[in-house]
Design a protein around this motif. Structure first.
Motif, mmCIF file in Angstrom:
data_model
loop_
_atom_site.group_PDB
_atom_site.id
_atom_site.type_symbol
_atom_site.label_atom_id
_atom_site.label_comp_id
_atom_site.label_asym_id
_atom_site.label_seq_id
_atom_site.Cartn_x
_atom_site.Cartn_y
_atom_site.Cartn_z
ATOM 1 N N ALA A 42 0.811 -1.218 0.000
ATOM 2 C CA ALA A 42 0.000 0.000 0.000
ATOM 3 C C ALA A 42 0.842 1.264 0.000
ATOM 4 C CB ALA A 42 -0.932 -0.004 1.210
ATOM 5 N N GLY A 43 1.994 1.215 0.637
ATOM 6 C CA GLY A 43 2.792 2.431 0.779
ATOM 7 C C GLY A 43 2.009 3.474 1.553
ATOM 8 N N VAL A 85 -6.835 -0.200 -1.810
ATOM 9 C CA VAL A 85 -7.414 -1.461 -1.364
ATOM 10 C C VAL A 85 -6.429 -2.566 -1.741
ATOM 11 C CG1 VAL A 85 -9.316 -3.105 -1.641
ATOM 12 C CG2 VAL A 85 -9.780 -0.636 -1.665
ATOM 13 N N VAL A 86 -6.094 -3.410 -0.783
ATOM 14 C CA VAL A 86 -5.224 -4.560 -1.019
ATOM 15 C C VAL A 86 -6.082 -5.813 -0.886
ATOM 16 C CG1 VAL A 86 -3.224 -5.867 -0.204
ATOM 17 C CG2 VAL A 86 -3.172 -3.366 -0.163
ATOM 18 N N VAL A 87 -6.067 -6.656 -1.917
ATOM 19 C CA VAL A 87 -6.874 -7.877 -1.924
ATOM 20 C C VAL A 87 -5.959 -9.071 -1.700
ATOM 21 C CG1 VAL A 87 -8.478 -9.302 -3.246
ATOM 22 C CG2 VAL A 87 -8.526 -6.808 -3.503
ATOM 23 N N LEU A 88 -6.280 -9.874 -0.684
ATOM 24 C CA LEU A 88 -5.503 -11.056 -0.326
ATOM 25 C C LEU A 88 -6.315 -12.313 -0.610
ATOM 26 C CD1 LEU A 88 -4.106 -9.748 3.080
ATOM 27 C CD2 LEU A 88 -2.935 -9.778 0.865
ATOM 28 N N THR A 102 -7.509 -0.300 2.871
ATOM 29 C CA THR A 102 -8.571 -1.255 3.185
ATOM 30 C C THR A 102 -8.082 -2.607 2.700
ATOM 31 O OG1 THR A 102 -10.320 0.396 2.919
ATOM 32 C CG2 THR A 102 -10.970 -1.929 2.777
ATOM 33 N N VAL A 103 -8.155 -3.603 3.542
ATOM 34 C CA VAL A 103 -7.736 -4.957 3.189
ATOM 35 C C VAL A 103 -8.990 -5.796 2.967
ATOM 36 C CG1 VAL A 103 -6.530 -7.031 3.989
ATOM 37 C CG2 VAL A 103 -5.622 -4.766 4.539
ATOM 38 N N VAL A 104 -9.038 -6.481 1.836
ATOM 39 C CA VAL A 104 -10.075 -7.467 1.561
ATOM 40 C C VAL A 104 -9.363 -8.810 1.561
ATOM 41 C CG1 VAL A 104 -11.727 -8.341 -0.131
ATOM 42 C CG2 VAL A 104 -11.484 -5.867 0.212
ATOM 43 N N ARG A 113 -16.850 1.459 -3.707
ATOM 44 C CA ARG A 113 -17.077 0.816 -4.999
ATOM 45 C C ARG A 113 -17.931 -0.431 -4.809
ATOM 46 N NH1 ARG A 113 -12.757 2.132 -9.021
ATOM 47 N NH2 ARG A 113 -14.231 0.983 -10.311
ATOM 48 N N LYS A 114 -18.797 -0.665 -5.764
ATOM 49 C CA LYS A 114 -19.658 -1.842 -5.731
ATOM 50 C C LYS A 114 -18.930 -2.965 -6.469
ATOM 51 C CE LYS A 114 -23.531 -1.524 -8.005
ATOM 52 N NZ LYS A 114 -24.920 -1.309 -8.443
#
Length: 194
Positions: free
Chosen positions: A25-26, A31-34, A60-62, A128-129
């Motif tokens: 992310a820096g 948003v970071v998706v794992l 935001t982490v997903v 976002r949707k």
């Protein structure tokens, strides 16, 4: 992370994943998706840990996790930021037999994944949707069609393919996801653990 993803429940593993997220992310708002199973079991303690670790960031982490109770579990995506975490999505179509065993409620058995067939076709993350898909759902017609009826801004899919070493299942899932994305003209985000 291979087979250890979701199985290594140590605090050090969670710290390592947080470090990876922070590096990715820096200082940006992002948003970071794992992948599926990244967090292991989603609990209030784990939510508090991640919330504290994300203080001072705009990320935001997903991530994939499992919510377990006395009769079974839900394979989920969670969304976490500096303000807290929540279950974002409950898998609609777990893999039949190995995960989802609908006969359990008639036989008195417990332990399988729940199917949330008609629930949450789109969810909102960072304004976002998105159309969320977890692993097997990428290969099944119903989840993507149900999601596309709601005109999402993006398709976000997570998976766990470490167990397919030497096979082509992950490649097939990627190709399927890219085809859905192209067919509907919707951007695609993929996060797989192989």
């Amino acid at each position: 992370m291979g087979a250890s993803l979701g199985r290594d429940q140590s605090l050090q593993r969670q710290r390592d994943v947080v470090t990876t997220v922070r590096k990715a992310a820096g200082t940006r708002e992002t948003v970071v998706v794992l992948p599926e199973s990244t967090l292991g079991f989603w609990t209030s303690t784990l939510e508090r840990f991640w919330r504290n670790e994300l203080q001072g960031t705009h990320v935001t982490v997903v991530a994939g996790a499992a919510v377990v109770d006395a009769v079974g579990y839900d394979n989920v995506m969670v969304a976490i930021d500096a303000h807290g975490g929540r279950v974002l999505y409950r898998e609609r179509m777990p893999v039949p037999v190995s995960m989802w065993r609908p006969w359990e409620r008639w036989t008195g058995e417990t332990g399988g994944a729940r199917s949330n067939l008609l629930a949450n076709p789109v969810v909102e993350v960072a304004g976002r949707k998105i159309a969320p898909l977890i692993c097997y759902e990428q290969l099944v017609l119903w989840p993507i069609l149900q999601s596309m009826l709601h005109r999402p801004d993006a398709i976000v899919l997570i998976g766990n393919g470490w167990w397919t070493t030497g096979g082509n299942i992950v490649a097939i899932q990627r190709a399927s996801a890219k085809a859905w994305s192209a067919l509907f003209g919707v951007p695609l985000v993929i996060s797989f653990n192989t």
